[in-house]
Design an enzyme around this catalytic site. Structure first.
Site, PDB file in Angstrom:
ATOM      1  N   ASP A  51       0.835  -1.197   0.000  1.00 15.74           N
ATOM      2  CA  ASP A  51       0.000   0.000   0.000  1.00 15.74           C
ATOM      3  C   ASP A  51       0.872   1.250   0.000  1.00 15.74           C
ATOM      4  O   ASP A  51       1.990   1.226  -0.522  1.00 15.74           O
ATOM      5  CB  ASP A  51      -0.964  -0.027   1.200  1.00 15.74           C
ATOM      6  CG  ASP A  51      -2.308   0.587   0.865  1.00 15.74           C
ATOM      7  OD1 ASP A  51      -2.372   1.812   0.699  1.00 15.74           O
ATOM      8  OD2 ASP A  51      -3.296  -0.156   0.763  1.00 15.74           O
TER       9      ASP A  51
ATOM     10  N   SER B 207     -11.161  -1.489  -0.998  1.00 25.77           N
ATOM     11  CA  SER B 207      -9.916  -1.359  -0.231  1.00 25.77           C
ATOM     12  C   SER B 207     -10.132  -1.709   1.229  1.00 25.77           C
ATOM     13  O   SER B 207      -9.256  -2.276   1.881  1.00 25.77           O
ATOM     14  CB  SER B 207      -9.391   0.078  -0.295  1.00 25.77           C
ATOM     15  OG  SER B 207      -8.586   0.302  -1.400  1.00 25.77           O
TER      16      SER B 207
ATOM     17  N   HIS C 218      -3.969   6.014   2.922  1.00 30.97           N
ATOM     18  CA  HIS C 218      -4.667   4.780   2.567  1.00 30.97           C
ATOM     19  C   HIS C 218      -4.082   3.566   3.286  1.00 30.97           C
ATOM     20  O   HIS C 218      -4.809   2.730   3.834  1.00 30.97           O
ATOM     21  CB  HIS C 218      -4.584   4.605   1.051  1.00 30.97           C
ATOM     22  CG  HIS C 218      -5.449   3.534   0.486  1.00 30.97           C
ATOM     23  ND1 HIS C 218      -4.983   2.265   0.195  1.00 30.97           N
ATOM     24  CD2 HIS C 218      -6.744   3.543   0.132  1.00 30.97           C
ATOM     25  CE1 HIS C 218      -5.959   1.537  -0.308  1.00 30.97           C
ATOM     26  NE2 HIS C 218      -7.041   2.288  -0.359  1.00 30.97           N
TER      27      HIS C 218
END
Length: 913
Positions: free
Chosen positions: A181, A559, A231
């Site tokens: 990520d 996600s 994220h």
């Protein structure tokens, strides 16, 4: 070494520096809020895989230099499952034909791929409530592992039965979860506050460095920090967050986390970086790998999909987000399309968290029992103060509203200075309301929104006389208004935001909770493989965020669903000591819980089950998966399309119980869904659905399997009736097994009603030549003339708006295995030609051929130089655009759909030097 012609489809767009290509949903009602990955190519950059026995990097570089291809290294890619490197040619203006041919023909080279640069890879929908900077409270720098009881009632865990496993003591302890990520803020106290052995985030690295932009050389570092996108930190908290004041906890909070930073601050990366991250996570001993990134593809042959499939084949399960391009059919993302991976759809949360600053209420007394609530500070924010609430209602306003866009009526108190006024924000702006309330001496105001959309809650502005203001959602205000209407006194204890803790209030989602999220991408793949496999909650998920970006955040997307599924794998591994990807996939799939289908465009909730192409096997049930004693030989069944229809198949039931079990076998169809709307060539987000279903017949409808034994069940299938082939419906359902031991299992299947090979792939009315200085949507007249500067060998069109080049526009409407754009000389044009698939061509248009395409738009200027580096002579030309049919043979001209552009004339205003 590799023959160049075998590489041509992959190398076709490598040198097309002028290519403007974007992955897009070209359906009739595309959702602009969906996160869609886009891509282009890094000129002169290659990924090279070594032939066995030629794994010497220095030798390869020397060999390249000897053959006139001096390179610099982008990344070493030397792993047990992949041995190679990514390189950058020192001179990118080299003849592309010569460069690619030479690389492909060298003895040390097994495979070559162009380096692709991706943007917007993270598969999140972005937050419903902002992550603003907040005080994270009186946490110590390092937090100990959390207690299992802190997840009681947390909705995502209740939906997936994770809470039951926590209650049994399963936390993922001893399992290593590798995450690819944007990095992680491991300094966050809820993620342990440290990095390395003994920490929650114990391993991983930075694959890119601080200045990476996708095209330049990555500069790896030892620490996956900082996370400038947020994220990765959000994903990490879903897996491993410890006990915190906001009431959530990681699904595998006892697991060890590894983070591989592969995304830059804009969510961008490149395929060589991602290949390195995938392989490094495997090399470092990850027991399961979680990937919440993707580029829309629908092809399991995509290089990233192939990479993760190798890892799965080597025995490590990979869990990947399926994408946020729903509700169009055939909208899944790579690498989630990879064979054997667990690709995850998103379910809407049954509770919607609202994230803000913490304050409290008490009933009937300012010193009563306190209940926490979340609010957003306004200007000015509240000081530390406790006062009763007073609500503006229709009988206290002159216009009969619950707002104060007009002065209050005589029914309202004339002095509201000792109250906190609760008022609806609608009909006018916040300062106007504050000014009207000030006429009654109101100095403290809590606004609330007029609808239940949490995005409509913001930081309000007020009048100069206001001493404190904030805003809460309608859902919170409704609770207070109900209490006040019944005569209950409600006191609000407000806390200065500078010293307050973050707060979260959870509101029931009765409308869509437990239903597949509208944004969640649909399968199947373009070759009718079952996709997605499973679903978990991914909408409105509260988790950790970098400390300098607010510490916590509410986000939505596949996600968010993916790390929850990876955590479930970790719990199963701890409980059952099973790590085989195929076995895990079957366990989770067979025990899933199916959800009903909601058509978001018509706002209809059907009693029919949601299609397998939308929810996979259904909502994961972790407790049932761990405790089931029955296993099935396969996790799903593809019946393919009508041309390749599988009308007979079988599966095996294995009884792992200590006693014989009798299974009743049945069929539970799900709703079918059209790919296209009538007359539209691209997948539609609002296409029709139907209750039409296949008919399944079983060799046995009841079978008794002895302890430790197995039974084979044959399935005969008849196609659904009443569907329209031209709309390419996808039908599906579930084979059900109900055992006398109380276990209920499912085996999902799907098929495509119609012919995938009949798809044209390229829009016949949107493949043409246009003027690069004009509008790309306006085709040039037939036989138009362009006068161009004489180009150099191997050159590409300069980035100059002053020069008018002939440019190619192609609209790709569906998945296409291979697209060719061959240049055809017309009339007496003196070009040398080669016969390709029965057509005399002078070469390929720059950027072609291109392989494994999905709904793209190509806008490519042409300066007279072919993809092979040949300067065309002056003359008259047209392009033969050929799209290989799905399941087609690339060497058979009959397996292509062909469109020929209008003719165009090339002249040069100078001659070769």
């Amino acid at each position: 070494m590799v023959a160049y012609l075998q590489l041509l489809p992959l190398l076709g767009v490598l040198f097309a520096g002028g290519v403007h290509s974007k992955t897009s949903n070209v359906g009739d009602t595309a959702d602009a809020n969906n996160t869609v990955g886009s891509w282009d190519y890094v000129p002169g950059a290659y990924i090279i895989e070594y032939e066995q026995g030629h794994e010497n990097e220095a030798s390869l570089f020397s060999t390249l230099h000897t053959h006139g291809l001096p390179v610099s290294k982008r990344m070493s890619l030397s792993y047990s499952l992949f041995k190679g490197a990514s390189v950058q040619l020192d001179a990118v203006s080299l003849d592309p034909q010569a460069a690619s041919t030479k690389i492909a023909s060298l003895a040390p080279v097994k495979n070559v791929w162009p380096v692709m640069r991706y943007q917007n890879l993270e598969l999140g929908k972005f937050a419903s409530t902002s992550g603003v900077k907040r005080n994270v409270g009186d946490f110590s720098q390092h937090v100990s592992r959390a207690a299992a009881d802190s997840d009681t009632g947390y909705a995502p865990h209740v939906l997936t039965q994770v809470d039951k496993l926590h209650a049994e003591g399963y936390t993922g302890k001893g399992i290593r979860v590798g995450v690819i990520d944007s990095g992680v803020d491991y300094k966050h106290p809820v993620l342990g506050g440290c990095f390395g052995e003994g920490c929650i985030v114990a391993y991983g690295m930075d694959l890119i460095g601080p200045d990476f932009n996708g095209t330049n050389t990555p500069v790896p570092g030892p620490y996956p920090y900082p996370d400038c996108l947020g994220h990765g930190t959000h994903v990490s908290g879903i897996i491993a967050a410890q006990k915190n004041p906001l009431g959530f906890i990681g699904a595998a909070y006892g697991a060890t986390l590894g983070m591989y930073k592969a995304l830059d601050c804009g969510g961008g990366s490149s395929n060589d970086v991602l290949m390195a991250a995938f392989n490094q996570a495997y090399e470092d001993g990850s027991d399961v790998i979680s990937i919440s990134i993707g580029i829309y593809s629908g092809w399991k042959e995509d290089p990233l999909a192939v990479t993760v499939s190798r890892i799965v084949d080597a025995g490590v399960p990979v869990v990947i987000a399926n994408g946020n391009q729903g509700p169009a059919v055939f909208s899944s993302a790579s690498p989630g399309d990879g064979a054997g991976v667990m690709n995850v759809a998103s379910i809407d949360n049954t509770e919607t968290p609202f994230l803000g600053t913490e304050a409290f209420t008490s009933l009937n007394s300012p010193s009563g029992n306190l209940t926490s609530f979340a609010w957003l500070p306004g200007t000015p924010a509240f000081p530390n103060i406790t006062l009763p609430l007073w609500a503006v209602t229709p009988n206290t306003t002159t216009d009969g509203s619950s707002s104060a866009c007009s002065p209050l009526s005589s029914s309202a108190p004339t002095d509201l200075s000792d109250k906190i006024v609760l008022v609806q924000l609608t009909g006018c702006d916040d300062p106007t309301i504050a000014a009207n309330l000030a006429k009654n001496n109101a100095t403290y105001i809590i606004y609330y929104s007029s609808d239940d959309d949490l995005d409509d809650v913001y930081s309000v502005s007020t009048a100069p006389s206001t001493l404190g203001a904030g805003m809460v959602p309608l859902q919170q205000a409704t609770i207070w208004l109900d209490l006040l209407s019944k005569g209950t006194d409600v006191y609000a204890k407000m806390v200065d935001p500078q010293s307050a803790n973050p707060g979260a209030t959870y509101f029931p989602n009765n409308a869509t909770g437990g239903i597949v999220s509208d944004f969640s991408s649909w399968g199947p793949t373009w070759e009718a493989d079952v996709n997605p496999h499973i679903a978990t909650p991914g909408a409105s998920i509260l988790s950790t965020y970098p400390l300098n970006m607010g510490a916590y955040y509410v986000d939505s997307g596949t996600s968010m669903a993916t790390p929850l599924m990876a955590s479930i794998y970790a719990l199963i591994m701890q409980a059952r000591s099973i790590k085989d990807p195929k076995a895990l996939l079957s366990m989770v799939s067979s025990t899933a819980k199916q959800t009903k289908y909601r058509d978001s465009y018509q706002s209809i909730l059907y009693n029919d089950l949601a299609p397998v192409a939308q929810q996979g096997a259904g909502l994961a049930q972790a407790y049932d998966a761990i405790h089931a004693t029955t296993t099935l030989s396969v996790s799903s069944i593809s019946l393919n399309d009508t041309d390749h229809f599988v009308n007979s198949t079988y599966f095996t039931i294995k009884n792992g119980a200590k006693q014989a079990v009798t299974y009743s076998i049945g069929h539970l169809p799900s709703r079918s869904r059209d790919t296209f709307k009538a007359g539209v060539s691209s997948p539609s987000q609002s296409s029709n659905s139907s209750s039409s279903a296949a008919t399944l017949t079983f060799s046995d409808t009841k079978v008794t399997v002895p302890a430790g034994g197995s039974a084979k069940i044959t399935v005969e299938v008849a196609l659904p009736q009443g569907l329209t082939k031209a709309n390419l419906p996808v039908y599906s359902g579930y084979i059900t097994l109900n055992g006398t031991n109380g276990e209920s299992l499912v085996l999902p299947y799907l098929g495509v009603f119609g012919s995938l090979s009949s798809l044209q792939g390229i829009d016949s009315s949107n493949g043409y030549i246009y003027h690069s200085t004009g509008h790309y949507w306006q085709a040039a007249p037939n036989n138009d003339i362009w006068t161009l500067p004489y180009p150099s060998v191997g050159s590409q069109p300069p980035n100059s708006a002053a020069i008018d080049f002939p440019a190619l526009y192609i609209l790709v409407t569906t998945g296409v295995p291979l697209i060719r754009a061959d240049i055809i000389p017309l009339g007496n044009t003196p070009a040398n030609t080669t016969k390709v698939l029965g057509v005399d061509t002078a070469g390929s248009f720059p950027g072609f051929p291109v392989q494994w395409v999905f709904s793209n738009i190509y806008q490519i200027p042409f300066n007279g130089v072919t993809q092979e580096g040949i300067i065309l002579p002056e003359g008259n030309y047209a392009l033969s655009l050929r799209a290989l049919k799905i399941f087609g043979d690339a060497n058979n001209s009959d397996d292509y759909y062909t469109v020929q552009t209008q003719s165009f004339n090339i002249k040069y205003n100078s001659t070769a030097a």
